[in-house]
Design a protein around this motif. Structure first.
Motif, short mmCIF file in Angstrom:
data_model
loop_
_atom_site.label_atom_id
_atom_site.label_comp_id
_atom_site.label_asym_id
_atom_site.label_seq_id
_atom_site.Cartn_x
_atom_site.Cartn_y
_atom_site.Cartn_z
N SER A 168 0.93 -3.64 28.16
CA SER A 168 -0.40 -3.79 28.73
C SER A 168 -0.95 -5.16 28.39
CB SER A 168 -1.35 -2.73 28.17
OG SER A 168 -0.91 -1.45 28.54
N GLY A 169 -1.75 -5.68 29.27
CA GLY A 169 -2.38 -6.97 29.01
C GLY A 169 -3.43 -7.25 30.05
N THR A 170 -4.00 -8.43 29.97
CA THR A 170 -5.00 -8.85 30.95
C THR A 170 -4.58 -10.19 31.53
OG1 THR A 170 -6.32 -9.97 29.27
CG2 THR A 170 -6.89 -7.67 29.76
N SER A 218 -6.39 -13.38 34.31
CA SER A 218 -7.57 -13.83 35.04
C SER A 218 -7.15 -14.49 36.33
CB SER A 218 -8.37 -14.82 34.18
OG SER A 218 -8.83 -14.18 33.02
N THR A 239 -11.20 -10.85 35.51
CA THR A 239 -10.18 -10.55 34.51
C THR A 239 -9.74 -9.12 34.74
OG1 THR A 239 -11.11 -12.10 32.93
CG2 THR A 239 -9.68 -10.39 32.04
N HIS A 256 -7.08 -5.79 33.81
CA HIS A 256 -6.16 -5.11 32.90
C HIS A 256 -4.98 -4.64 33.74
CE1 HIS A 256 -4.69 -2.58 29.68
NE2 HIS A 256 -4.43 -1.68 30.63
N ASP A 298 -0.94 -2.74 33.47
CA ASP A 298 0.22 -2.19 32.78
C ASP A 298 1.45 -2.71 33.52
OD1 ASP A 298 -1.27 -0.70 30.98
OD2 ASP A 298 -1.31 1.06 32.29
N HIS A 317 3.52 -9.05 29.15
CA HIS A 317 2.36 -9.06 28.28
C HIS A 317 2.52 -8.80 26.79
CE1 HIS A 317 0.40 -9.28 32.07
NE2 HIS A 317 0.99 -8.18 32.44
N ASP A 318 3.25 -7.79 26.39
CA ASP A 318 3.23 -7.35 25.01
C ASP A 318 4.58 -7.61 24.34
OD1 ASP A 318 3.03 -6.05 22.58
OD2 ASP A 318 2.18 -4.23 23.41
#
Length: 145
Positions: free
Chosen positions: A13-15, A17, A22, A24, A26, A46-47
């Motif tokens: 998960s992350g964000t 822009s 912005t 979110h 998955d 993202h992670d």
């Protein structure tokens, strides 16, 4: 890679822009490996910590998008998702903005038509976001040239 290949999904998960907002998101990251020593990471995003935990102890090769005929699958990331081409619907890929040099939907669809849609219809599409689909299911979603 030795032995039978297995496919594992890790959701990160992350964000990001874009266009003043912005969002979110998955992301499905795919781990393909035949043993506990080596793994291919497809569509890493993202992670990094989640990926690190899932791959600890194995040599890692990073790939963005690939066809794996031995799995009857293609890993498409944002290129093709359930419902059609990914990475469309934002300002940088909108058909109505033909005056800019960024990718637009026709430019995104051209390589999908040329490289993905010719794959067998039953090829499983492991996407970067959401549920799996097949090439046959997505063919109607990609506009003709």
């Amino acid at each position: 890679m030795r032995g039978a290949a297995r496919v594992e999904r890790v959701v990160t998960s992350g964000t990001f822009s874009l266009d003043g907002g912005t969002f979110h998101v998955d992301t499905d990251v795919w781990l393909v490996g035949g043993d506990d020593e080596e793994v291919l990471v497809l569509d890493a995003a993202h992670d990094a910590e989640a990926i690190h935990r899932a791959t600890t102890g194995r040599r890692v090769t990073a790939i963005v998008c690939t066809h794996a005929p031995f799995l009857n699958a293609v890993f498409t990331g944002d290129t093709l998702v359930h419902g059609g081409p990914g990475a469309t619907g934002r300002s940088y890929s909108d058909r109505s903005h033909s005056d800019r040099s960024y990718s637009d939907r026709p430019a995104i669809e051209a390589p999908i038509r040329a490289r993905l849609l010719p794959l067998p219809g039953d090829t499983v599409v492991h996407t970067g976001h959401g549920r799996d689909t097949t090439i046959a299911a997505e063919r109607p979603s990609v506009h003709t040239a």
